[in-house]
Design a protein around this motif. Structure first.
Motif, mmCIF file in Angstrom:
data_model
loop_
_atom_site.group_PDB
_atom_site.id
_atom_site.type_symbol
_atom_site.label_atom_id
_atom_site.label_comp_id
_atom_site.label_asym_id
_atom_site.label_seq_id
_atom_site.Cartn_x
_atom_site.Cartn_y
_atom_site.Cartn_z
ATOM 1 N N LEU A 157 37.012 38.319 36.287
ATOM 2 C CA LEU A 157 37.525 39.696 36.358
ATOM 3 C C LEU A 157 37.084 40.407 37.639
ATOM 4 O O LEU A 157 37.165 41.632 37.725
ATOM 5 N N VAL A 158 36.646 39.637 38.622
ATOM 6 C CA VAL A 158 36.079 40.247 39.821
ATOM 7 C C VAL A 158 37.073 41.169 40.526
ATOM 8 O O VAL A 158 36.675 42.201 41.098
ATOM 9 N N ASP A 159 38.364 40.847 40.491
ATOM 10 C CA ASP A 159 39.347 41.684 41.192
ATOM 11 C C ASP A 159 39.504 43.056 40.547
ATOM 12 O O ASP A 159 39.970 44.001 41.192
ATOM 13 N N ALA A 160 39.122 43.163 39.263
ATOM 14 C CA ALA A 160 39.231 44.448 38.564
ATOM 15 C C ALA A 160 37.908 45.194 38.506
ATOM 16 O O ALA A 160 37.815 46.278 37.903
ATOM 17 N N ASP A 161 36.866 44.647 39.129
ATOM 18 C CA ASP A 161 35.521 45.201 38.985
ATOM 19 C C ASP A 161 35.352 46.496 39.763
ATOM 20 O O ASP A 161 35.644 46.566 40.965
ATOM 21 N N GLY A 189 22.225 39.155 39.933
ATOM 22 C CA GLY A 189 23.410 38.904 40.733
ATOM 23 C C GLY A 189 23.041 38.205 42.025
ATOM 24 O O GLY A 189 21.891 38.273 42.470
ATOM 25 N N PRO A 190 23.966 37.501 42.630
ATOM 26 C CA PRO A 190 25.369 37.348 42.225
ATOM 27 C C PRO A 190 25.610 36.220 41.214
ATOM 28 O O PRO A 190 26.739 36.009 40.801
ATOM 29 N N ASP A 191 24.549 35.495 40.834
ATOM 30 C CA ASP A 191 24.746 34.400 39.880
ATOM 31 C C ASP A 191 25.078 34.916 38.493
ATOM 32 O O ASP A 191 25.781 34.254 37.718
ATOM 33 N N PHE A 192 24.555 36.101 38.152
ATOM 34 C CA PHE A 192 24.823 36.705 36.845
ATOM 35 C C PHE A 192 24.965 38.196 37.082
ATOM 36 O O PHE A 192 23.982 38.882 37.352
ATOM 37 N N SER A 193 26.163 38.687 37.014
ATOM 38 C CA SER A 193 26.558 40.078 37.204
ATOM 39 C C SER A 193 26.959 40.324 38.655
ATOM 40 O O SER A 193 26.537 39.606 39.582
ATOM 41 N N TYR A 199 29.013 36.512 31.643
ATOM 42 C CA TYR A 199 29.389 37.046 32.952
ATOM 43 C C TYR A 199 30.851 36.690 33.179
ATOM 44 O O TYR A 199 31.212 35.530 33.336
ATOM 45 N N TYR A 200 31.708 37.722 33.200
ATOM 46 C CA TYR A 200 33.142 37.504 33.356
ATOM 47 C C TYR A 200 33.503 37.451 34.846
ATOM 48 O O TYR A 200 34.084 38.392 35.408
ATOM 49 N N ARG A 201 33.181 36.340 35.460
ATOM 50 C CA ARG A 201 33.454 36.174 36.890
ATOM 51 C C ARG A 201 34.944 36.298 37.209
ATOM 52 O O ARG A 201 35.336 36.729 38.299
ATOM 53 N N LEU A 213 30.324 43.331 35.180
ATOM 54 C CA LEU A 213 31.081 42.202 34.616
ATOM 55 C C LEU A 213 30.301 41.461 33.533
ATOM 56 O O LEU A 213 30.521 40.273 33.303
ATOM 57 N N ILE A 214 29.394 42.156 32.845
ATOM 58 C CA ILE A 214 28.605 41.565 31.768
ATOM 59 C C ILE A 214 29.135 42.046 30.424
ATOM 60 O O ILE A 214 29.473 43.213 30.245
#
Length: 847
Positions: free
Chosen positions: A712-716, A459-463, A708-710, A687-688
């Motif tokens: 979906l960050v608001d629901a993380d 993270g933050p590039d992946f996860s 990586y479901y970027r 978010l993986i």
């Protein structure tokens, strides 16, 4: 090693070159370069490049220099050192010095660009015919430490190359000490003063260790005189047979291929880094590989199997010939073969080179014969350093016997890497045919070219996890469409048309009601999860402490020990939050900073072998602890044990937070309770996605994939879950101490009670496939989120732990059947024999 005639006399007399210094004539001769930048070449007799020499002598010189470096630095500083050898001449010497220091990693510069590997630096060698050096470590951290950097070259002449190297590396990663190692230190007093001034300006120490020192005195017009001598000698030679040209015609070569049995995943050298673990694997494999070479020489009629030579007979001469930068692996093979054959053969070692040198068949000249041949590695011209191409001429010196038949080799074993095992190598006029002109037998041994693996994604590039929390040994497939409707996936999986790991389910988006259930469950169970995290972590640490300390590594490092530190390897993705929590517990309670990686394992397909290869190159496999969230019926536990069988050193024992199935020895609890991270998919797992293994996307050198479901960050809630559990560590420490002590003192043997229950349920409900029975809260949740569920079995009185299960089941129209006898809180049943519109064994349609 003295000759009747010194092998530098011819050049010394004609070029007015003078050597001063004790022992230099025994160590080297002189030759003329075909290079406009330098007229002469100091030709080492102990380097194994231009002059074939006994392998034990070549290797022993490097070991001796390495031991002197350890004496200079002291044990603690030496253990922190990294060795850098210069291509192409000192690659083998650099490795050998690292072996002599003991337990340290080494890297060598390279002139071969490697696709997909970014350079971590580079420098120029002005006087060379090929000036550009690249540094291509697989792990950039290799050059990022603050321990001493040991730079190894065959000859320390002016110091310009060393200053260029240190300056380039120091700008990126400053350190306090550098050590320069060479066979010969030939600097003038002005050169020595320049290095001292450079070190003072740098603010670092620069020490020099050399086998011998002296001076070279050259006339002012040495370049002009040298070029004139080369032109005259070449005109007079008129290409005799012992100086064969790559333009000469040649027949189809006949070479006997020898399968070495090179260990899988072991680097062929230090182009991308070579660690103490690599060295240990090579040491273990060398006797077997030397035995295969000896057997091949016996079959070829060169060396008798008995190892005996008839009275009065001269032992056969065998040359192991490496290729350019590939010096260390052939050298170690040659040493092992020399030891195996003993007096039955005279074994010599040398390597080919790019360096153009004049050959003269005169005992007073160091390079008596030359074999010229076309370059044969497969690196494309556009990938070469500036000013070079993949085409060109290469050379093997002093391999042809020339006018003296006593110099003839009875067999030549060419050792090359697979990148260089090309049609050009085998073609008429190629190296194999050139060698065949000068020996009775040519054998070919090919070492697999090492392909570096990518560094872990973080993270933050992946996860959404912090970069230090976990390194994902996955390839990023975020931009690949992998999702398929649940019903289509289920039908394809059950019909045998697809494996579950070849696609992804559409990410479940929870309702507001379900989200609230997650938060309530997290608040209610955080202390319970924290206690299980602490218990499993303390158990792991205690087991590693009981295993004792381990040697710090290296042939010369015996007697020094270092404490064992677990390396956490989570099974992505359910194991990843647990691995992070275990890492946080170790840091919070013990101040330990444990390495943590996430790897893919796929039921029926095994674990990601490339990920294991990456880990084994950097850590002792015995320190690795595999981590998962929970056990169900134990399928992954069995899969892990089977998958690790071909790999050396890894412990297949799995550490889990909850083991309701009774499948493992190392666990936090055997109760089947709600671990809140099981409630959601990627939004509680950094978010993986679940991992992906599909043949058209994952090649033999690739990691398994993940997304990586970027978006979906608001629901993380990934960090919220971790922080909430960690906040309860303090209040459960006393309870954890008691739990861990009791657990360690108990009989923790797996009972496999869960497996027996699954078999009974499969038979009782007419399912016929245990893979469709998913026991436990976590697995039942997965069924409801990812698969086509048929029904849920809930243990009567299970309570609030199943609130989210009941809600999901209601949303999907899946019946929840309460049962009395159940070792789990619940069991999810996937719709058996699924096709769209089908009904289950009880006549109920799938939802």
């Amino acid at each position: 090693m003295s000759d009747v005639v010194w092998s530098g006399e011819w050049v010394a007399e004609r070029l007015d070159v003078r050597l001063s210094g004790d022992g230099l004539r025994e160590l080297m001769g002189l030759a003329l370069r075909r290079n406009p930048k330098r007229a002469h070449l100091l030709v080492s007799r102990v380097l194994g490049k231009h002059i074939p020499e006994r392998p034990g002598t070549v290797y022993g010189v490097g070991l001796r220099l390495g031991r002197r470096v350890r004496e200079l630095l002291g044990d603690s500083r030496a253990d922190a050192a990294v060795v850098l050898g210069y291509a192409e001449t000192a690659t083998g010497l650099g490795h050998s010095v690292a072996d002599g220091i003991g337990g340290v990693s080494c890297l060598h510069s390279t002139r071969r660009r490697v696709a997909g590997v970014a350079a971590a630096g580079g420098f120029e060698e002005e006087h060379s015919h090929a000036t550009s050096h690249l540094l291509l470590p697989e792990d950039p951290a290799l050059l990022e430490g603050d321990g001493p950097l040991v730079l190894v070259d065959d000859e320390f002449s002016t110091g310009r190359t060393v200053r260029n190297t240190i300056a380039a590396l120091h700008r990126r990663h400053p350190r306090g000490q550098y050590v320069v190692v060479a066979l010969t230190d030939m600097r003038s007093s002005d050169d020595a003063a320049a290095l001292e001034k450079f070190a003072a300006e740098l603010g670092a120490g620069v020490d020099v260790v050399a086998l011998a020192s002296g001076r070279v005195s050259l006339p002012g017009d040495v370049l002009e005189r040298g070029q004139r001598l080369v032109a005259e000698a070449e005109a007079a030679a008129k290409s005799p047979a012992w100086q064969s040209s790559s333009d000469d015609a040649g027949g189809e070569p006949e070479a006997t291929r020898v399968e070495l049995g090179w260990p899988q995943g072991l680097p062929d050298g230090g182009r991308h880094g070579f660690t103490a673990t690599h060295r240990a694997r090579l040491n273990d494999a060398l006797p077997g590989m030397a035995g295969r070479l000896a057997d091949a020489l016996d079959r070829a009629g060169v060396v008798p199997r008995t190892g005996a030579v008839s009275g009065g007979s001269t032992p056969p001469r065998v040359l192991l010939l490496g290729c350019e930068e590939l010096m260390y692996a052939p050298l170690r093979l040659a040493v092992a073969l020399e030891q195996r054959l003993g007096e039955a053969a005279e074994v010599r070692f040398s390597t080919t080179t790019r360096s153009p040198v004049l050959a003269l068949d005169d005992p007073a000249y160091a390079v008596r014969t030359s074999i010229a041949f076309p370059a044969h590695d497969a690196v494309a011209a556009e990938q070469q350093p500036a000013g070079e191409t993949a085409q060109g001429t290469r050379y093997a010196y002093n391999v042809a016997p020339g006018a003296d038949p006593r110099r003839r080799f009875d067999a030549v074993v060419l050792v090359t890497d697979s990148t260089s095992d090309t049609p050009a190598l085998h073609a008429p006029g190629g190296l194999l045919s050139r060698l065949a002109e000068h020996t009775d037998q040519v054998l070919l041994a090919v070492v697999p070219s090492y392909v570096p693996l990518q560094q872990p994604l973080r993270g933050p590039d992946f996860s959404s996890y912090a970069p230090e929390e976990v390194g994902w040994l996955l390839q990023d497939m975020s931009h690949t469409q992998l999702e398929a409707p649940t019903e289509e996936r289920e039908e394809a999986i059950q019909s045998g048309g697809a494996h579950y790991a070849e696609s992804l389910p559409v990410e479940y988006q929870p309702s507001a009601e379900y989200e609230q259930l997650f938060h309530s469950a997290l608040e209610a169970s955080a202390a319970r999860v924290a206690r299980a995290v602490g218990t499993v972590t303390e158990t792991v640490l205690a087991e590693r402490a009981a295993a004792g300390s381990r040697p710090s590594g290296g042939d010369e490092g015996e007697g020094r020990v270092a404490p064992r530190r677990p390396v956490l390897v989570s099974l992505a993705r359910a194991g990843t939050p647990v691995g992070i929590l275990m890492r946080r517990w170790a840091r919070h309670v013990h101040g330990l900073d444990l390495p943590h990686y996430a790897v893919s394992i796929v039921r029926g397909r095994g674990i990601d072998a490339n990920a294991l290869r990456w880990i084994a190159a950097r850590h002792d496999p015995a320190d690795v602890v595999f981590v998962d969230g929970w056990t169900g019926k134990g399928a992954i536990t069995r899969e892990l044990a089977d998958a690790l069988a071909p790999f050396d050193g890894f412990d297949p024992e799995l550490a889990v937070l909850a083991d309701p199935g009774g499948c493992v020895r190392t666990y936090g609890t055997r109760e089947d309770f709600l671990v809140p991270s099981a409630c959601l998919n990627s939004t509680v797992s950094g978010l993986i996605s679940r991992t992906v293994l599909r043949g058209d996307l994952v090649g033999p050198q690739d990691y398994h994939g993940g997304k990586y479901y970027r978006e979906l960050v608001d629901a993380d809630v990934s960090r919220l879950f971790l922080d909430t559990v960690e906040a309860r560590f303090g209040e459960v420490r006393t309870a954890v101490a008691g739990d861990a002590a009791a657990l360690l003192a108990s009989d923790r043997a797996p009972t496999w009670a869960g497996w027996r229950a699954v078999e009974r349920i499969s038979e009782e409900y007419g399912i016929g496939d245990v893979n469709l029975v998913k026991p436990g809260v976590g697995e039942t949740t997965r069924v409801l989120l990812r698969r086509v569920p048929w029904k849920v079995l809930a243990r009567r009185g299970a309570g609030s732990d199943l609130d989210h299960v009941r809600l999901l089941a209601e949303q999907r129209g899946v019946p929840v059947e309460e049962v009395g006898e159940l070792p789990y809180s619940c069991v999810g049943l996937i719709h058996p024999r699924y096709t769209r519109g089908a009904t289950g064994p009880d006549g109920r349609a799938a939802k």
